[in-house]
Design a protein around this motif. Sequence first.
Motif, mmCIF file in Angstrom:
data_model
loop_
_atom_site.group_PDB
_atom_site.id
_atom_site.type_symbol
_atom_site.label_atom_id
_atom_site.label_comp_id
_atom_site.label_asym_id
_atom_site.label_seq_id
_atom_site.Cartn_x
_atom_site.Cartn_y
_atom_site.Cartn_z
ATOM 1 N N PHE A 79 0.813 -1.209 0.000
ATOM 2 C CA PHE A 79 0.000 0.000 0.000
ATOM 3 C C PHE A 79 0.851 1.265 0.000
ATOM 4 N N ASP A 80 2.021 1.196 0.627
ATOM 5 C CA ASP A 80 2.857 2.391 0.711
ATOM 6 C C ASP A 80 3.341 2.847 -0.655
ATOM 7 N N ASN A 81 3.325 1.960 -1.642
ATOM 8 C CA ASN A 81 3.790 2.300 -2.983
ATOM 9 C C ASN A 81 2.670 2.765 -3.900
ATOM 10 N N LEU A 82 1.446 2.792 -3.372
ATOM 11 C CA LEU A 82 0.291 3.185 -4.176
ATOM 12 C C LEU A 82 -0.112 4.617 -3.860
ATOM 13 N N SER A 83 -0.682 5.274 -4.856
ATOM 14 C CA SER A 83 -1.251 6.597 -4.610
ATOM 15 C C SER A 83 -2.514 6.450 -3.785
ATOM 16 N N CYS A 84 -2.999 7.564 -3.275
ATOM 17 C CA CYS A 84 -4.177 7.526 -2.417
ATOM 18 C C CYS A 84 -5.382 6.939 -3.147
ATOM 19 N N LEU A 85 -5.653 7.407 -4.358
ATOM 20 C CA LEU A 85 -6.818 6.915 -5.098
ATOM 21 C C LEU A 85 -6.661 5.451 -5.480
ATOM 22 N N ASP A 86 -5.444 5.046 -5.861
ATOM 23 C CA ASP A 86 -5.206 3.634 -6.198
ATOM 24 C C ASP A 86 -5.424 2.746 -4.972
ATOM 25 N N ARG A 87 -4.990 3.221 -3.816
ATOM 26 C CA ARG A 87 -5.180 2.441 -2.590
ATOM 27 C C ARG A 87 -6.663 2.230 -2.310
ATOM 28 N N LEU A 88 -7.454 3.285 -2.416
ATOM 29 C CA LEU A 88 -8.880 3.157 -2.118
ATOM 30 C C LEU A 88 -9.592 2.283 -3.145
ATOM 31 N N SER A 89 -9.098 2.266 -4.365
ATOM 32 C CA SER A 89 -9.756 1.479 -5.408
ATOM 33 C C SER A 89 -9.545 -0.025 -5.233
ATOM 34 N N HIS A 90 -8.605 -0.421 -4.388
ATOM 35 C CA HIS A 90 -8.331 -1.838 -4.176
ATOM 36 C C HIS A 90 -9.244 -2.465 -3.121
ATOM 37 N N ALA A 91 -10.146 -1.708 -2.558
ATOM 38 C CA ALA A 91 -11.010 -2.234 -1.491
ATOM 39 C C ALA A 91 -11.962 -3.291 -2.036
ATOM 40 N N GLN A 92 -12.103 -4.399 -1.284
ATOM 41 C CA GLN A 92 -13.064 -5.430 -1.661
ATOM 42 C C GLN A 92 -14.499 -5.052 -1.257
ATOM 43 N N LEU A 93 -14.621 -4.276 -0.176
ATOM 44 C CA LEU A 93 -15.940 -3.824 0.277
ATOM 45 C C LEU A 93 -15.879 -2.344 0.606
ATOM 46 N N SER A 94 -16.931 -1.608 0.263
ATOM 47 C CA SER A 94 -17.060 -0.188 0.610
ATOM 48 C C SER A 94 -18.410 0.002 1.286
ATOM 49 N N ILE A 95 -18.392 0.526 2.498
ATOM 50 C CA ILE A 95 -19.605 0.656 3.309
ATOM 51 C C ILE A 95 -19.816 2.135 3.610
ATOM 52 N N THR A 96 -20.880 2.708 3.129
ATOM 53 C CA THR A 96 -21.192 4.111 3.360
ATOM 54 C C THR A 96 -21.760 4.290 4.762
ATOM 55 N N LEU A 97 -21.229 5.268 5.487
ATOM 56 C CA LEU A 97 -21.686 5.536 6.855
ATOM 57 C C LEU A 97 -22.846 6.526 6.799
ATOM 58 N N SER A 98 -24.052 5.992 6.600
ATOM 59 C CA SER A 98 -25.226 6.844 6.413
ATOM 60 C C SER A 98 -26.361 6.502 7.372
ATOM 61 N N ALA A 99 -26.070 5.672 8.381
ATOM 62 C CA ALA A 99 -27.104 5.288 9.341
ATOM 63 C C ALA A 99 -26.469 5.164 10.719
ATOM 64 N N GLU A 100 -27.304 5.238 11.748
ATOM 65 C CA GLU A 100 -26.790 5.096 13.105
ATOM 66 C C GLU A 100 -26.246 3.700 13.361
ATOM 67 N N GLN A 101 -26.816 2.701 12.707
ATOM 68 C CA GLN A 101 -26.345 1.327 12.853
ATOM 69 C C GLN A 101 -26.529 0.592 11.545
ATOM 70 N N HIS A 102 -25.555 -0.251 11.229
ATOM 71 C CA HIS A 102 -25.632 -1.015 9.980
ATOM 72 C C HIS A 102 -24.955 -2.364 10.180
ATOM 73 N N ASN A 103 -25.579 -3.411 9.676
ATOM 74 C CA ASN A 103 -25.024 -4.767 9.714
ATOM 75 C C ASN A 103 -24.530 -5.135 8.322
ATOM 76 N N GLN A 104 -23.220 -5.407 8.220
ATOM 77 C CA GLN A 104 -22.632 -5.756 6.939
ATOM 78 C C GLN A 104 -22.185 -7.216 6.966
ATOM 79 N N THR A 105 -22.800 -8.035 6.106
ATOM 80 C CA THR A 105 -22.410 -9.442 6.004
ATOM 81 C C THR A 105 -21.143 -9.565 5.161
ATOM 82 N N ILE A 106 -20.192 -10.334 5.664
ATOM 83 C CA ILE A 106 -18.945 -10.569 4.943
ATOM 84 C C ILE A 106 -19.184 -11.657 3.903
#
Length: 431
Positions: A79-106
Amino acid sequence: MYKFATATVTFLLQCVFVVNGKTIFGVFRSDLAREKNGQYITKFFYQAGNGLMVYRLENVPAAVQKDARLLMFHNTQGFDNLSCLDRLSHAQLSITLSAEQHNQTIPQQSFPQAWHILYVDRYTCQEQEILGPSEDLKFQIILLNPDSAGNPLDHFSAEEAGLHSFYFLLILAYFIASCIYMQPLWQALYKGGPMHTVLKVLSIALLLQGMSVLFNYIHMARYARDGVGTPLMGSLAEFCDMVAQVQMLYMLLSLCMGWTLSRSRKSQSKPLQWDSSPTSTSLAVGAVLTQGVLLVWEQFEDTEHHSFHAQRSIPGLLLMLLRVVLAVLLASVLYHITSSERSALKRDFYLHFAKGCFLWFLCHPVLVLISGIFNEHQQEKVIAIGVILCQSISVIVLYQLFLSRSLYWEVSSLSSVTLPLSMSRGPRGRF
């Protein structure tokens, strides 16, 4: 040695961290996420099957305004060799924080894997400075593995699964052994004699190991219910184990260095007298202090509650190197003694003593090497369980040796002055 242990107790009790596999409380910070290209939260080994990640959030409007998200990765290497945008694009899951509570199944996975969690928002990859105040977001994250019924209710990560049961069985074994051997051991200690000091040291070391196991069990029993446990118990367990390690090292080095230095200038009629010369004492104390400093340093490098780590840090590697060097030193000392010893009985005594010492010094480095053939989530368990069992066996071997009437008492029957393991500094009387 004891002054060192006393001086570090307060220092160690401040190390109250949450273990790896957890309920996490904290704060999401935009400035930290921007500085680090994502605020690293934690790592968790999910078992095969459907795991669960639950977040609870305060100040949801501020999170929505900042476009706050949680990103989950399988691997963060490179990760240290990647740019910021490249690092974020490698995520397998992206969870938006838009609720007081959220259950995310893996997602379903065929074998246990580590998931890394990062916090990011709209300011994370922004080159300009953040204009105006940015509100921090208080959060709680609960990470759960599937239990035996497949329900996501297990707080333990895959690398900690089974340790709770292991500590329970070990406590049971300690209890049964104490019921059987407490009385004869107490009688041996009460009688005094040439083995009194050594038996006291071994007994205290074994007691500290038992207390470490008990504290770990208490911590994990609570942790199984709430994912937090009792971090103070984890710190106490690590402290007890550190004191036991230091105490055993001081005893073994004092005996071995005393034998070596005394043989060169004592008469052959008293070849095994323990010598508390400034040289032998300084060597033993120096090694003990070095190990103590490395143990404390290691606890701060790795904040997980494990007494024995996979040694991926600098102090951990130095600690392993020290143990190997001490084992080599011990081997050379005992080889010099046995090669010039004519008595078969005494050679047998030294060889049994060497087995117990080598098992104590080398079990950790050897198990770290062996753990490399196991999967990542199994390595910590192999090291922790293996070291505890090997060092317990080492203490038992030394107990049997020092209490053996057919071996030690015959070796030491010539004269109480010639006993190899009498650590008294004053005049030695007969027993």
